[in-house]
Motif scaffolding. Structure first.
Motif, PDB file in Angstrom:
ATOM      1  N   THR A  26       0.859  -7.624  -9.758  1.00  0.00           N
ATOM      2  CA  THR A  26      -0.360  -6.986 -10.244  1.00  0.00           C
ATOM      3  C   THR A  26      -0.388  -5.553  -9.747  1.00  0.00           C
ATOM      4  O   THR A  26      -0.359  -5.296  -8.537  1.00  0.00           O
ATOM      5  N   ASP A  27      -0.445  -4.607 -10.682  1.00  0.00           N
ATOM      6  CA  ASP A  27      -0.468  -3.179 -10.351  1.00  0.00           C
ATOM      7  C   ASP A  27      -1.820  -2.829  -9.752  1.00  0.00           C
ATOM      8  O   ASP A  27      -2.870  -3.187 -10.297  1.00  0.00           O
ATOM      9  N   GLY A  28      -1.791  -2.105  -8.632  1.00  0.00           N
ATOM     10  CA  GLY A  28      -3.036  -1.709  -7.988  1.00  0.00           C
ATOM     11  C   GLY A  28      -3.895  -0.802  -8.833  1.00  0.00           C
ATOM     12  O   GLY A  28      -5.110  -0.715  -8.639  1.00  0.00           O
ATOM     13  N   SER A  29      -3.304  -0.105  -9.785  1.00  0.00           N
ATOM     14  CA  SER A  29      -4.073   0.780 -10.655  1.00  0.00           C
ATOM     15  C   SER A  29      -4.792   0.022 -11.755  1.00  0.00           C
ATOM     16  O   SER A  29      -5.598   0.593 -12.489  1.00  0.00           O
ATOM     17  N   GLY A  30      -4.471  -1.278 -11.915  1.00  0.00           N
ATOM     18  CA  GLY A  30      -5.101  -2.077 -12.944  1.00  0.00           C
ATOM     19  C   GLY A  30      -4.488  -1.929 -14.312  1.00  0.00           C
ATOM     20  O   GLY A  30      -5.058  -2.385 -15.313  1.00  0.00           O
ATOM     21  N   ASP A  31      -3.298  -1.306 -14.415  1.00  0.00           N
ATOM     22  CA  ASP A  31      -2.674  -1.080 -15.721  1.00  0.00           C
ATOM     23  C   ASP A  31      -2.120  -2.355 -16.331  1.00  0.00           C
ATOM     24  O   ASP A  31      -1.888  -2.414 -17.535  1.00  0.00           O
ATOM     25  N   GLY A  32      -1.855  -3.372 -15.562  1.00  0.00           N
ATOM     26  CA  GLY A  32      -1.313  -4.591 -16.152  1.00  0.00           C
ATOM     27  C   GLY A  32      -0.672  -5.480 -15.121  1.00  0.00           C
ATOM     28  O   GLY A  32      -0.690  -5.209 -13.919  1.00  0.00           O
ATOM     29  N   GLN A  33      -0.106  -6.549 -15.638  1.00  0.00           N
ATOM     30  CA  GLN A  33       0.517  -7.546 -14.785  1.00  0.00           C
ATOM     31  C   GLN A  33       1.857  -7.938 -15.375  1.00  0.00           C
ATOM     32  O   GLN A  33       2.004  -8.055 -16.588  1.00  0.00           O
TER      33      GLN A  33
ATOM     34  N   TYR B 160       0.854  -1.180   0.000  1.00  0.00           N
ATOM     35  CA  TYR B 160       0.000   0.000   0.000  1.00  0.00           C
ATOM     36  C   TYR B 160       0.895   1.236   0.000  1.00  0.00           C
ATOM     37  O   TYR B 160       1.835   1.324   0.786  1.00  0.00           O
ATOM     38  N   TYR B 161       0.590   2.220  -0.839  1.00  0.00           N
ATOM     39  CA  TYR B 161       1.382   3.441  -0.922  1.00  0.00           C
ATOM     40  C   TYR B 161       0.493   4.641  -0.626  1.00  0.00           C
ATOM     41  O   TYR B 161      -0.677   4.684  -1.029  1.00  0.00           O
ATOM     42  N   SER B 162       1.060   5.605   0.073  1.00  0.00           N
ATOM     43  CA  SER B 162       0.334   6.822   0.397  1.00  0.00           C
ATOM     44  C   SER B 162       1.264   8.009   0.222  1.00  0.00           C
ATOM     45  O   SER B 162       2.393   8.005   0.741  1.00  0.00           O
ATOM     46  N   PHE B 163       0.831   9.036  -0.521  1.00  0.00           N
ATOM     47  CA  PHE B 163       1.630  10.237  -0.741  1.00  0.00           C
ATOM     48  C   PHE B 163       0.772  11.447  -0.363  1.00  0.00           C
ATOM     49  O   PHE B 163      -0.198  11.770  -1.052  1.00  0.00           O
ATOM     50  N   GLY B 164       1.160  12.085   0.766  1.00  0.00           N
ATOM     51  CA  GLY B 164       0.427  13.275   1.184  1.00  0.00           C
ATOM     52  C   GLY B 164      -1.047  13.012   1.435  1.00  0.00           C
ATOM     53  O   GLY B 164      -1.894  13.855   1.139  1.00  0.00           O
ATOM     54  N   GLY B 165      -1.367  11.816   1.937  1.00  0.00           N
ATOM     55  CA  GLY B 165      -2.749  11.490   2.226  1.00  0.00           C
ATOM     56  C   GLY B 165      -3.491  10.892   1.049  1.00  0.00           C
ATOM     57  O   GLY B 165      -4.645  10.502   1.157  1.00  0.00           O
ATOM     58  N   TRP B 166      -2.852  10.807  -0.121  1.00  0.00           N
ATOM     59  CA  TRP B 166      -3.500  10.216  -1.300  1.00  0.00           C
ATOM     60  C   TRP B 166      -2.901   8.851  -1.567  1.00  0.00           C
ATOM     61  O   TRP B 166      -1.686   8.688  -1.623  1.00  0.00           O
TER      62      TRP B 166
ATOM     63  N   ASN C 224       4.996  13.223   3.871  1.00  0.00           N
ATOM     64  CA  ASN C 224       3.873  12.338   4.183  1.00  0.00           C
ATOM     65  C   ASN C 224       3.791  11.138   3.243  1.00  0.00           C
ATOM     66  O   ASN C 224       2.719  10.762   2.773  1.00  0.00           O
ATOM     67  N   ALA C 225       4.918  10.574   2.905  1.00  0.00           N
ATOM     68  CA  ALA C 225       4.934   9.431   1.998  1.00  0.00           C
ATOM     69  C   ALA C 225       5.227   8.168   2.797  1.00  0.00           C
ATOM     70  O   ALA C 225       6.183   8.121   3.555  1.00  0.00           O
ATOM     71  N   GLU C 226       4.383   7.172   2.610  1.00  0.00           N
ATOM     72  CA  GLU C 226       4.527   5.938   3.357  1.00  0.00           C
ATOM     73  C   GLU C 226       4.244   4.744   2.453  1.00  0.00           C
ATOM     74  O   GLU C 226       3.560   4.867   1.434  1.00  0.00           O
ATOM     75  N   SER C 227       4.783   3.581   2.843  1.00  0.00           N
ATOM     76  CA  SER C 227       4.420   2.334   2.171  1.00  0.00           C
ATOM     77  C   SER C 227       4.267   1.250   3.227  1.00  0.00           C
ATOM     78  O   SER C 227       4.935   1.263   4.264  1.00  0.00           O
ATOM     79  N   LEU C 228       3.359   0.319   2.959  1.00  0.00           N
ATOM     80  CA  LEU C 228       3.100  -0.783   3.876  1.00  0.00           C
ATOM     81  C   LEU C 228       3.067  -2.073   3.078  1.00  0.00           C
ATOM     82  O   LEU C 228       2.338  -2.188   2.091  1.00  0.00           O
ATOM     83  N   ASN C 229       3.878  -3.039   3.486  1.00  0.00           N
ATOM     84  CA  ASN C 229       3.885  -4.358   2.861  1.00  0.00           C
ATOM     85  C   ASN C 229       3.323  -5.372   3.847  1.00  0.00           C
ATOM     86  O   ASN C 229       3.809  -5.474   4.980  1.00  0.00           O
TER      87      ASN C 229
ATOM     88  N   ASP D 215       5.632  -4.983   7.031  1.00  0.00           N
ATOM     89  CA  ASP D 215       6.740  -4.026   7.006  1.00  0.00           C
ATOM     90  C   ASP D 215       6.172  -2.665   6.638  1.00  0.00           C
ATOM     91  O   ASP D 215       5.518  -2.517   5.598  1.00  0.00           O
ATOM     92  N   TRP D 216       6.428  -1.682   7.484  1.00  0.00           N
ATOM     93  CA  TRP D 216       5.968  -0.315   7.231  1.00  0.00           C
ATOM     94  C   TRP D 216       7.190   0.566   7.009  1.00  0.00           C
ATOM     95  O   TRP D 216       8.122   0.555   7.809  1.00  0.00           O
ATOM     96  N   PHE D 217       7.197   1.319   5.921  1.00  0.00           N
ATOM     97  CA  PHE D 217       8.296   2.216   5.583  1.00  0.00           C
ATOM     98  C   PHE D 217       7.784   3.652   5.519  1.00  0.00           C
ATOM     99  O   PHE D 217       6.713   3.916   4.952  1.00  0.00           O
ATOM    100  N   LYS D 218       8.583   4.557   6.039  1.00  0.00           N
ATOM    101  CA  LYS D 218       8.362   5.987   5.839  1.00  0.00           C
ATOM    102  C   LYS D 218       9.438   6.472   4.891  1.00  0.00           C
ATOM    103  O   LYS D 218      10.626   6.407   5.196  1.00  0.00           O
ATOM    104  N   LEU D 219       9.038   6.945   3.709  1.00  0.00           N
ATOM    105  CA  LEU D 219      10.001   7.307   2.685  1.00  0.00           C
ATOM    106  C   LEU D 219      10.798   8.534   3.104  1.00  0.00           C
ATOM    107  O   LEU D 219      10.239   9.530   3.558  1.00  0.00           O
ATOM    108  N   VAL D 220      12.113   8.449   2.938  1.00  0.00           N
ATOM    109  CA  VAL D 220      13.005   9.551   3.289  1.00  0.00           C
ATOM    110  C   VAL D 220      12.928  10.622   2.215  1.00  0.00           C
ATOM    111  O   VAL D 220      12.797  10.336   1.023  1.00  0.00           O
ATOM    112  N   ASN D 221      13.012  11.904   2.619  1.00  0.00           N
ATOM    113  CA  ASN D 221      12.993  13.058   1.708  1.00  0.00           C
ATOM    114  C   ASN D 221      11.689  13.157   0.927  1.00  0.00           C
ATOM    115  O   ASN D 221      11.650  13.659  -0.188  1.00  0.00           O
ATOM    116  N   ALA D 222      10.620  12.652   1.478  1.00  0.00           N
ATOM    117  CA  ALA D 222       9.310  12.790   0.850  1.00  0.00           C
ATOM    118  C   ALA D 222       8.319  13.246   1.910  1.00  0.00           C
ATOM    119  O   ALA D 222       8.428  12.886   3.083  1.00  0.00           O
TER     120      ALA D 222
END
Length: 745
Positions: free
Chosen positions: A275-282, A214-220, A721-726, A712-719
């Motif tokens: 599988t891309d979460g946006s549905g663009d392809g696999q 899961y990816y989040s950038f600035g609340g989006w 409110n950017a986060e990722s969760l695996n 695994d939860w990551f807070k992206l450096v130099n970004a």
């Protein structure tokens, strides 16, 4: 820390009082000569029981002898230790003591294992006994921060015997076959002994992993998670041959020659789907790997007992190892339109390891047992790494690190130790060990050098009651250390296959969950002060109750650093993970282990044995903000229980063993937080004695069939409110059914 120690001391006192009350009401066997001299000089010859040896050693040593190994019905060192009440198992399955698997020293015959050999996977047909020390003694060296597990191999045997074991195990995702044969003979005229032991194992397993990102950038966020499904088919084939020839040319001089040969083949192939979460392809990928390791060892030993009672032993142990690993990975096979990438790399390694060990036991004054030892060693190794991309040579890393690398390690160690019986109640074990290492590594044009010197004093104090009671109290204070391993010192990086370089040899950016890995030649050893207080109660012949209260203060802690950096192999900054020394850590805890046999408490009771262990531990890392800033692989608590029953009416045995671990959150640094799910392992074993020389065993492993989950939860450096969760689920939860036939020929 003071509160933790005080609480532990109160618990220890309460447990001791309860055990003492039980001892007073239970029928007790008359103490053997070894038991009655429990703090006197002890030389392990195999005649004393495991419990008597534990009771006798000043520093508190748990011994799992050959008789207990044969009775266990398991086949590997790891399976045996998983049952031992004093041993803890981490969420990753790693074996350790005091809830600290990463800080437990593993030795084979008192020295580090041969390169390429995993002692935990050794078949028990090659093992004579296992010694466990939760404190520190000088003869084992300075590297047991949480204690030492010393695996003693089988050598000279004075009794002729022949045994055979055949077994098979299977489940939905697992199949395994193993066998072992042992033969020993004695020439009564010359006294020469000969033995040969062969073990083999072949197993296949399927491991399925599903990871959602899961990816989040600035609340989006991206709405739906990216998903990766991985299926790996793994096969492991192993054969080990060991032998021994021993003889005496005089009544006081003994020689032995112990060769061994290990062949290990690992094969792995799998499929990955993205599988891309946006549905663009696999996108799909296929992987394959194969490695073959050949290891040859030789141990030459000379023992001399002098007229004044002193003893000298010299061991020379040369060893050779060669391994060849080939990996294939094909990416871009899905519907997203990406170009196919076929990557192949071949790593060829060789190593020569020579070790000399000299031990001397002095003809010491009365009430002293003085030991001295010296060890010298050298390890020379080299490797060649070749890589191909789409059939052509891949020169992504070659300009910086070349194809060829080498490593050389020189080492020297020494110790002096005295077991001093102060009086009938008190005994003291004091020692000093020193270790020196010189490590030089070269990867193409790059060269690194690391040098370490460790000086470690240790002190163990033991007490027994004046009335001859079978209660023991011990206190251990020691300076210990942990060295970085060769991979942590290597400068050659590993490119993450999930963020590969392009066919043009250009590496672009990656994510924190796709970080490259690299070593750090500037690492320093971790050093610790440790205090362990133990209370033990012995009841009857084989029942024991022990409680340990421990505290450790670790300096120059080695941890993993995740950073976004400019690297020579990429045109953009990439995330890399590398080991660094940072800060200090403190850990405290309490560990309880018990082994109780019902007939030793109640006359005429059924043959029922209870084994149980419970460890509670807390830790804190100074440079990581809490909560959950604990040491790696440490669980807040762990528990195990085992029950073994021998019905009086049938020639049978039934046993069950259960291990528990709670869910664990751990903050590795300010950018990463991990969580592992609770782990419950249960194994059932049934045995039927068909004849005095034949036994049939049936087993059910992983009785509860639980999968393993982690986050695994990551807070992206130099970004901002950017986060990722695996979130990952590993499917390994199939029950496995097995059958084993044991015969004495």
């Amino acid at each position: 820390m003071k509160d933790h120690i005080a609480t532990g001391a109160l618990i220890a006192a309460a447990a001791l009082c309860a055990a003492d009350a039980l001892a007073q009401t239970a029928p007790t066997a008359a103490p053997s000569p070894t038991q009655s001299r429990s703090l006197e000089k002890v030389e392990v010859t195999g005649a004393a029981s495991d419990t008597a040896q534990r009771e006798a050693f000043v520093a508190g040593r748990i011994v799992i002898g050959r008789q207990a190994i044969d009775k266990s019905g398991v086949t590997t060192v790891k399976e045996l230790l998983r049952r031992e009440p004093s041993v803890t198992v981490s969420a990753s399955g790693r074996i350790g003591l005091l809830g600290l698997p990463g800080y437990t020293q593993i030795l084979v015959d008192g020295v580090a294992p041969q390169p390429g050999r995993d002692p935990m996977e050794s078949d028990l047909v090659h093992i004579e006994r296992i010694e466990i020390v939760k404190g520190s003694v000088a003869e084992y060296g300075p590297f047991g921060i949480a204690g030492t597990i010393n695996i003693v191999t089988r050598r000279t045997e004075r009794v002729a015997s022949e045994t055979l074991r055949l077994g098979a195990q299977g489940g939905a995702n697992h199949v395994n076959a193993d066998g072992a044969w042992s033969l020993s003979s004695v020439d009564k005229q010359t006294g020469t002994t000969q033995s040969l032991r062969i073990s083999a194992r072949d197993g296949e397993s399927i491991v399925r992993t599903r990871t959602q990102s899961y990816y989040s950038f600035g609340g989006w966020g991206n709405g739906r998670p990216d998903r990766r499904d991985e299926r790996q088919h793994q096969r492991r084939t192993q054969a080990l041959v060991s032998g021994n020839v021993g003889w005496r040319d005089t009544p006081t001089r003994e020689f032995s020659v112990d060769p061994s040969l290990l062949i290990l083949a690992l094969r792995n192939h799998g499929d990955e789907q993205y599988t891309d979460g946006s549905g663009d392809g696999q996108e799909d990928a296929r992987t394959a790997a194969r490695s073959v390791l050949v290891s040859v060892g030789l141990d030459l030993s000379w023992k001399e007992r002098f007229a004044d009672g002193s003893r000298l032993q010299l061991r020379v142990s040369p060893g050779w190892m060669q391994v060849r690993r080939r990996n294939l990975r094909e990416d871009g096979l899905g519907s997203s339109g990406s170009d196919d990438l076929l990557r192949e790399n071949l790593r060829q390694q060789h190593a020569r390891n020579d070790h000399l060990k000299l031990d001397y036991s002095a003809a010491s004054p009365k009430d002293h047992d003085i030991k001295l030892g010296l060890g010298l060693g050298r390890n020379d190794g080299g490797q060649r790494v070749d890589a191909w991309l789409n059939g052509g040579v891949d020169d992504t890393l070659t300009p910086f690190f070349g194809h060829v690398g080498s490593a050389r390690t020189l080492r020297a160690n020494a110790f002096i130790q005295d077991d001093w019986r102060l009086n009938a109640q008190w005994a003291l074990n004091a020692g000093l060990s020193a270790d020196w290492r010189d490590v030089d590594q070269a990867d193409g044009p790059l060269h690194s050098a690391s040098r370490f010197t460790v000086l470690a004093p240790s002190l163990n104090l033991a007490w027994k009651p004046a009335d001859g009671g079978r209660q023991r109290m011990r206190l251990s204070l020691a300076r210990t250390a942990k060295l970085p391993d060769a991979d942590q010192l290597s400068v050659r990086p590993t490119i993450n296959p999930l963020a590969p370089c392009s066919p043009l040899g250009v590496c672009w950016a990656n994510g924190p969950d796709q970080a490259d890995t690299a070593g750090n030649p500037e690492l320093r050893p971790e050093k610790a002060w440790g205090l362990t207080a133990s209370v033990e109660q012995y009841i009857g012949k084989d029942s024991t109750l022990g409680l340990d209260v421990f505290a450790r203060r670790i300096e120059d802690l080695i941890g993993s650093e995740l950073l976004l950096a400019t690297v020579p192999w990429a045109v953009q900054q990439r995330y890399i993970s590398r080991p660094v020394n940072f800060g200090k850590a403190w850990t405290t805890g309490v560990s309880l282990d018990a082994r109780m046999k019902a007939p030793e408490f109640i006359a005429g009771a059924p043959k029922l044995e209870l084994r149980t262990g419970l460890t509670w531990a807390r830790s804190r890392v100074s440079t990581v903000a809490g909560p959950d800033n604990r040491l790696d692989e440490q669980s807040p608590w762990s528990g195990k229980v085992g029950v073994r029953w021998e019905p009086a009416a049938w020639p049978a045995e039934l046993s069950i063993d259960i291990n528990w671990l709670p869910p664990v959150w751990r903050r590795a640094d300010e950018t990463r937080l991990t969580r592992t799910d609770r782990r419950v392992d249960a194994d059932l074993q049934m045995a039927w004695t068909l004849s005095p020389k034949t036994k049939l065993r049936g087993t059910i492993n992983n009785l509860l069939g639980r999968d393993r989950r982690s986050e695994d939860w990551f807070k992206l450096v130099n970004a901002v409110n950017a986060e990722s969760l695996n979130r990952s689920v590993v499917t390994r939860g199939d029950r496995r059914f097995g059958v084993t036939l044991e015969m004495k020929l």
